[in-house]
Design an enzyme around this catalytic site. Structure first.
Site, PDB file in Angstrom:
ATOM      1  N   GLY A   1       7.593  -5.574  -8.429  1.00 54.63           N
ATOM      2  CA  GLY A   1       8.412  -4.500  -8.976  1.00 54.63           C
ATOM      3  C   GLY A   1       9.772  -4.462  -8.314  1.00 54.63           C
ATOM      4  N   SER A   2      10.307  -3.268  -8.181  1.00 55.26           N
ATOM      5  CA  SER A   2      11.687  -3.111  -7.717  1.00 55.26           C
ATOM      6  C   SER A   2      11.798  -3.264  -6.196  1.00 55.26           C
ATOM      7  CB  SER A   2      12.209  -1.737  -8.128  1.00 55.26           C
ATOM      8  OG  SER A   2      11.439  -0.738  -7.492  1.00 55.26           O
TER       9      SER A   2
ATOM     10  N   LYS B   1      -3.489  -0.718  -9.722  1.00 46.62           N
ATOM     11  CA  LYS B   1      -2.721   0.364 -10.328  1.00 46.62           C
ATOM     12  C   LYS B   1      -1.708  -0.266 -11.281  1.00 46.62           C
ATOM     13  CE  LYS B   1       1.123   3.214 -10.220  1.00 46.62           C
ATOM     14  NZ  LYS B   1       1.347   2.903 -11.616  1.00 46.62           N
TER      15      LYS B   1
ATOM     16  N   VAL C   1      10.994   0.179  -4.311  1.00 45.04           N
ATOM     17  CA  VAL C   1       9.579   0.470  -4.079  1.00 45.04           C
ATOM     18  C   VAL C   1       8.979  -0.593  -3.152  1.00 45.04           C
ATOM     19  CG1 VAL C   1       7.325   0.850  -5.151  1.00 45.04           C
ATOM     20  CG2 VAL C   1       9.380   1.721  -6.257  1.00 45.04           C
ATOM     21  N   GLY C   2       9.454  -1.825  -3.254  1.00 49.48           N
ATOM     22  CA  GLY C   2       8.974  -2.885  -2.365  1.00 49.48           C
ATOM     23  C   GLY C   2       9.133  -2.512  -0.899  1.00 49.48           C
TER      24      GLY C   2
ATOM     25  N   GLU D   1      20.671  -7.224 -10.371  1.00 48.34           N
ATOM     26  CA  GLU D   1      19.677  -7.486 -11.410  1.00 48.34           C
ATOM     27  C   GLU D   1      19.791  -6.404 -12.489  1.00 48.34           C
ATOM     28  OE1 GLU D   1      15.382  -6.798 -10.593  1.00 48.34           O
ATOM     29  OE2 GLU D   1      15.090  -8.806 -11.396  1.00 48.34           O
TER      30      GLU D   1
HETATM   31  P1  NAP Z   1       8.910   0.087  -9.852  1.00 46.24           P
HETATM   32  O1  NAP Z   1       9.134   1.545  -9.798  1.00 46.24           O
HETATM   33  O2  NAP Z   1       9.132  -0.720  -8.642  1.00 46.24           O
HETATM   34  O3  NAP Z   1       7.419  -0.104 -10.409  1.00 46.24           O
HETATM   35  C1  NAP Z   1       6.530  -1.137 -10.081  1.00 46.24           C
HETATM   36  C2  NAP Z   1       5.164  -0.544  -9.799  1.00 46.24           C
HETATM   37  O4  NAP Z   1       5.216   0.238  -8.593  1.00 46.24           O
HETATM   38  C3  NAP Z   1       4.670   0.407 -10.881  1.00 46.24           C
HETATM   39  O5  NAP Z   1       3.277   0.316 -11.009  1.00 46.24           O
HETATM   40  C4  NAP Z   1       5.077   1.743 -10.306  1.00 46.24           C
HETATM   41  O6  NAP Z   1       4.402   2.831 -10.862  1.00 46.24           O
HETATM   42  C5  NAP Z   1       4.751   1.551  -8.843  1.00 46.24           C
HETATM   43  N1  NAP Z   1       5.411   2.498  -7.964  1.00 46.24           N
HETATM   44  C6  NAP Z   1       6.511   3.252  -8.201  1.00 46.24           C
HETATM   45  N2  NAP Z   1       6.786   4.039  -7.141  1.00 46.24           N
HETATM   46  C7  NAP Z   1       5.855   3.766  -6.210  1.00 46.24           C
HETATM   47  C8  NAP Z   1       5.616   4.247  -4.890  1.00 46.24           C
HETATM   48  N3  NAP Z   1       6.391   5.172  -4.325  1.00 46.24           N
HETATM   49  N4  NAP Z   1       4.575   3.744  -4.206  1.00 46.24           N
HETATM   50  C9  NAP Z   1       3.785   2.793  -4.754  1.00 46.24           C
HETATM   51  N5  NAP Z   1       3.949   2.330  -6.002  1.00 46.24           N
HETATM   52  C10 NAP Z   1       4.982   2.793  -6.720  1.00 46.24           C
HETATM   53  O7  NAP Z   1       9.744  -0.525 -10.988  1.00 46.24           O
HETATM   54  P2  NAP Z   1      10.068   0.167 -12.376  1.00 46.24           P
HETATM   55  O8  NAP Z   1      10.325   1.635 -12.220  1.00 46.24           O
HETATM   56  O9  NAP Z   1       8.976  -0.204 -13.276  1.00 46.24           O
HETATM   57  O10 NAP Z   1      11.402  -0.574 -12.756  1.00 46.24           O
HETATM   58  C11 NAP Z   1      12.583  -0.308 -12.037  1.00 46.24           C
HETATM   59  C12 NAP Z   1      13.378  -1.566 -11.823  1.00 46.24           C
HETATM   60  O11 NAP Z   1      12.592  -2.494 -11.061  1.00 46.24           O
HETATM   61  C13 NAP Z   1      13.722  -2.330 -13.079  1.00 46.24           C
HETATM   62  O12 NAP Z   1      14.860  -1.860 -13.684  1.00 46.24           O
HETATM   63  C14 NAP Z   1      13.877  -3.737 -12.549  1.00 46.24           C
HETATM   64  O13 NAP Z   1      15.147  -3.957 -12.041  1.00 46.24           O
HETATM   65  C15 NAP Z   1      12.883  -3.809 -11.433  1.00 46.24           C
HETATM   66  N6  NAP Z   1      11.635  -4.462 -11.864  1.00 46.24           N
HETATM   67  C16 NAP Z   1      11.370  -5.693 -11.381  1.00 46.24           C
HETATM   68  C17 NAP Z   1      10.202  -6.345 -11.765  1.00 46.24           C
HETATM   69  C18 NAP Z   1       9.853  -7.693 -11.272  1.00 46.24           C
HETATM   70  O14 NAP Z   1       8.979  -8.347 -11.846  1.00 46.24           O
HETATM   71  N7  NAP Z   1      10.432  -8.175 -10.206  1.00 46.24           N
HETATM   72  C19 NAP Z   1       9.323  -5.741 -12.650  1.00 46.24           C
HETATM   73  C20 NAP Z   1       9.613  -4.475 -13.125  1.00 46.24           C
HETATM   74  C21 NAP Z   1      10.775  -3.843 -12.699  1.00 46.24           C
HETATM   75  P3  NAP Z   1       5.075   3.558 -12.125  1.00 46.24           P
HETATM   76  O15 NAP Z   1       4.923   2.641 -13.254  1.00 46.24           O
HETATM   77  O16 NAP Z   1       4.285   4.779 -12.272  1.00 46.24           O
HETATM   78  O17 NAP Z   1       6.507   3.834 -11.761  1.00 46.24           O
END
Ligand code: NAP
Ligand code: MG
Length: 477
Positions: free
Chosen positions: A224-225, A171, A228-229, A379
């Site tokens: 990711g975040s 995904k 969500v982790g 972060e």
């Molecule tokens: P995120 O919401 O954690 O997204 C990462 C992935 O998880 C995306 O594919 C997202 O889908 C999916 N996701 C979201 N909600 C989910 C759920 N309930 N169950 C399963 N999967 C889910 O991160 P983001 O919204 O892209 O960014 C938010 C913050 O996360 C950023 O501001 C940053 O601080 C952090 N971040 C960290 C990293 C890293 O490499 N460590 C990368 C990106 C972001 P969608 O795209 O549809 O939301």
């Protein structure tokens, strides 16, 4: 309008709904992707399961490796096309996008070579017995990736899983699914059997939640975040499956008074402005020994002021941030730090002809940042660098370890003893010594400690994460 891949079928969402694809450089919609459903996830998991007993599961390890090598070559043959897709979708400069595609190819090349090299062993046991340990795939592996390095991330997470013979379901992030879709077309052309790779596009709370909670999966890889982790780990717990979590970071650059200034400064600036700071491994804290704090930070400020931000075609130091939410989030951190009276030491510049509707942020260097300020601990995921002085080695280590994260760190000193002492004391999955390596480094095991997550990706260790063993005990008398 794009479709997603389930088995060997390119399909729209089961209910026909779509999501717009928006350019971060000008805020305009330019394409559509399916808004996948729980039903689509179910079909993708079944297709991955079926692949394990079909053509994919019947390949031997060297044949898997050969197909993966062909995928790597396909990616390289289409480097420019994929880079343009990636740059348009993410806003990143063309040079960065081209590099990301090279890294994607490199993941497949590296793990192609690994496919037939992680294997079992025999174990001495009781007389009359023969014990062998088989190395096996986990089964169906789920992969949920973010928007910051879509092509690199898909290579990082999928290549080891495919090398070990798993059936995979990816995904991509809702904001950046295009490179994954094109990649999958190329992978099929290269001979990847149907069902080995399935892609379901859509929203995290719909597709991501359905995939991570699906009873038919055997493993989850998530980047990711932290928020969500936590949901992913809960979902994994319910099904008693393993997950690898790669979450955030607040990585320190620890600079001692005998640093090689000319070498360190450009690397330190690049480590935070690269990808507009949207890198989990961004070097977002600049910790400098007090005796050289003013002079060193002045040098960094001088370089920082030269950073230029623009569209992919302008190909400057960095592009826009990903989306309106990210734009507001980064700007809020900058505005709040200013309101708190934290001095701005330098700002980069946004190109005058960058579209006003794009999500551009001025890279900003703050310092000295109080140790308890949000900028020192949280972060930002944007091009914002927080400089802070420290007194001595012990203080540097305490400050470096003073956040809830532990992903990367760098130590800068010409004193070899100090270099190793500090590197060993810092809590991080990777420590760079007189260098820095955000992204890339396919060969290097990578992952978090503390709240940065757990499990390892990259390197040979990733193959162990996505495989398991079976112990065979044979009594032969
Ligand atoms: P995120 O919401 O954690 O997204 C990462 C992935 O998880 C995306 O594919 C997202 O889908 C999916 N996701 C979201 N909600 C989910 C759920 N309930 N169950 C399963 N999967 C889910 O991160 P983001 O919204 O892209 O960014 C938010 C913050 O996360 C950023 O501001 C940053 O601080 C952090 N971040 C960290 C990293 C890293 O490499 N460590 C990368 C990106 C972001 P969608 O795209 O549809 O939301
Ligand atoms: Mg999200």
């Amino acid at each position: 309008m794009k479709n997603m891949l389930i088995g060997d079928q390119w399909v729209s969402a089961s209910d026909g709904r779509t999501l717009s694809v928006v350019s971060p450089s000008d805020g305009r919609a330019f394409d559509e992707i399916p808004r996948g459903t729980a039903q689509d996830v179910d079909r993708a998991v079944q297709a991955a399961r079926t692949s394990l007993t079909g053509a994919w599961g019947q390949l031997n390890a060297s044949e898997r490796g050969r197909i993966m090598m062909r995928i790597a070559q396909k990616v390289l043959d289409h480097e420019e096309e994929l880079a343009q897709i990636e740059a348009k979708d993410t806003g990143k400069p063309m040079t960065t996008a081209r590099n990301d595609i090279k890294v994607l190819a490199r993941y497949f090349e590296f793990y192609a070579g690994g496919a037939d090299k992680l294997h079992g062993e025999t174990i001495p046991f009781l007389n009359g017995h023969q014990v062998s340990l088989l190395r096996e795939p986990l089964g169906v592996t789920a992969h949920i990736i973010p928007w910051n390095y879509p092509a690199q991330m898909l290579g990082r997470t999928l290549a080891p899983a495919l090398a070990m013979g798993n059936g995979t379901v990816l995904k991509p992030a809702e904001d950046t699914s295009l490179s994954a879709i094109r990649f999958a077309e190329l992978a099929l052309e290269a001979g990847l059997p149907a069902g080995a790779l399935n892609i379901v596009t859509g929203l995290g709370e719909e597709v991501g939640a359905a995939l991570s909670g699906h009873p038919g999966i055997d493993f989850i890889s998530f980047t990711g975040s932290n928020e969500v982790g936590t949901l992913i780990q809960q979902a994994a717990a319910k099904n008693a499956v393993k997950c690898v979590l790669e979450l955030g970071g607040k990585s320190p650059q620890i600079v001692f008074d005998d640093v090689d200034v000319e070498r360190a400064v450009p690397i330190i600036v690049r480590a935070i402005v690269q990808n507009a700071g949207q890198t989990c491994t961004a070097g977002s804290r600049l910790l400098v020994q007090r005796s050289i704090y003013d002079s060193f930070v002045a040098k960094v400020a001088e370089a920082f002021a030269k950073v230029r931000v623009g569209t992919p075609e302008m190909d400057l130091d960095c592009g826009p941030v990903m989306n309106p939410a990210q734009h507001q989030r980064v700007q809020r951190y900058i505005d709040q730090a200013r309101e708190q009276g934290i001095p701005v030491l330098a700002e980069g510049q946004i190109a005058a002809d960058a579209p006003a509707t794009g999500h551009f942020v001025k890279p900003t260097l703050f310092g000295p940042v109080p140790r308890t300020a949000a900028l020192a601990c949280e972060e930002v995921f944007g091009p914002v660098l927080a400089a802070m002085p420290f007194e001595d080695e012990a203080d540097a280590i305490a400050l470096a370890n003073g956040t809830e994260y532990g992903l990367l760190a760098a130590v800068w000193t010409e004193n070899a003893g100090r270099l190793h002492r500090v590197a060993k004391s810092v809590k991080a999955g990777q420590v760079f010594m007189n260098c820095y390596g955000a992204g890339g480094g396919v060969e290097l095991p990578f992952g978090g400690t503390k709240r940065s997550g757990h499990g390892r990706e990259k390197g040979f260790l990733a193959l162990e994460e996505v495989s398991t063993t079976k112990t065979l005990v044979h009594y032969h008398g």
